[in-house]
Design an enzyme around this catalytic site. Structure first.
Site, PDB file in Angstrom:
ATOM      1  N   ASP A  34       0.832  -1.225   0.000  1.00  0.00           N
ATOM      2  CA  ASP A  34       0.000   0.000   0.000  1.00  0.00           C
ATOM      3  C   ASP A  34       0.855   1.259   0.000  1.00  0.00           C
ATOM      4  OD1 ASP A  34      -2.555  -1.222   2.340  1.00  0.00           O
ATOM      5  OD2 ASP A  34      -2.246  -1.602   0.193  1.00  0.00           O
ATOM      6  N   TYR A  46      -8.196   4.423  -1.635  1.00  0.00           N
ATOM      7  CA  TYR A  46      -8.302   4.385  -0.168  1.00  0.00           C
ATOM      8  C   TYR A  46      -8.649   5.754   0.421  1.00  0.00           C
ATOM      9  CZ  TYR A  46      -6.754   4.281   4.700  1.00  0.00           C
ATOM     10  OH  TYR A  46      -6.699   4.406   6.065  1.00  0.00           O
TER      11      TYR A  46
END
Ligand SMILES: O=C(CO)[C@@H](O)[C@H](O)COP(=O)(O)O
Length: 242
Positions: free
Chosen positions: A141, A239
């Site tokens: 991520d 996100y």
């Protein structure tokens, strides 16, 4: 030499806002356990090239404790790392890493913030000259892969900055472990760079703990590169709140 009080009012306002942000962001370093004493610094770029012919940078004063920092004590420099007449006492010197931060700003126009710490676990990987392998989805991520190691470089000239740029240019990671020294992180703004420093120390600690708990047949396992790319793209572009 540039005199802040003689710059256009809009630039002075940009600098004041940047000083407030950089001063506040320094509190995040002890908050997240990234520094002992004064061993870390944050800087931000002031994008004012169109108005005055150069961008500027704001960075903490060298060796000043985090609870003594304030916006009006943040030092303003040009991108050669030279302090301008910024309203602080002439004796108030900028961070000893100013040359490194300035080099990054000169060479990577997309970078708006730079952070340096000596956070414990990240420094341990830097001492081993060992990149942190991408074995966690959080690493995919945040870093899009491993956290690389930069060259041995000594403080005081462009060598640390050169090592940061040659390692991170074209790399997905916003963090580099400068060998035998510690992490430097970059970002489009200073808050991004501070977050990268926080997450760099978090994954350095977690992977180190995972490594110490290994037993035959149960060892840390790198993530598949295609999955890493997918996770990185999602986290960077989907996100959170958009
Ligand atoms: O690594 C070093 C010194 O060797 C520096 O990063 C200091 O730890 C922080 O210096 P200042 O920003 O307070 O000058």
């Amino acid at each position: 030499m540039l005199v802040l009080a003689e710059l256009p009012a809009a630039v002075q306002e940009q600098v004041a806002a940047c000083r407030a942000e950089v001063s506040a962001l320094h509190a995040e370093l002890p908050r997240w356990g990234l520094v002992v004493w004064t061993a870390g610094n944050v800087s931000a770029r002031v994008r004012c090239r169109e108005a005055i012919g150069t961008d500027l940078m704001v960075i903490k004063p060298s060796g000043v404790g985090y609870d003594e920092l304030a916006p009006e004590r943040m030092v303003v420099c040009d991108l050669d790392g030279n302090k301008i007449v910024d309203g602080t006492p002439d004796r108030l010197a900028p961070s000893s890493d100013t040359a490194a931060h300035a080099y990054v700003y000169r060479e990577m126009d997309e970078v708006g913030g730079v952070v340096h710490t000596h956070s414990t676990y990240a420094v341990a990987w830097a001492a081993r000259h060992e990149p942190i392998p991408c074995v966690l989805t959080m690493m995919a991520d945040e870093f899009g892969g491993e956290i690389p190691v930069g060259p041995v470089a000594v403080i005081g000239d462009d060598s640390i900055g050169r090592g940061i740029v040659e390692t991170l240019r074209g790399h997905t990671s916003p963090a580099v472990l400068m060998a035998n020294h510690g992490p430097f992180t970059i970002g489009p703004d200073a808050r991004f760079a501070v977050k990268a420093a926080v997450m760099c120390e978090e994954v350095a600690r977690t992977v180190q703990i995972a490594r110490t708990g290994q037993t035959p047949g149960n060892t840390v396992q790198p993530l598949d590169p295609a999955l890493v790319a997918r996770l990185y793209d999602r986290y960077q572009n989907v996100y959170g709140q958009r």
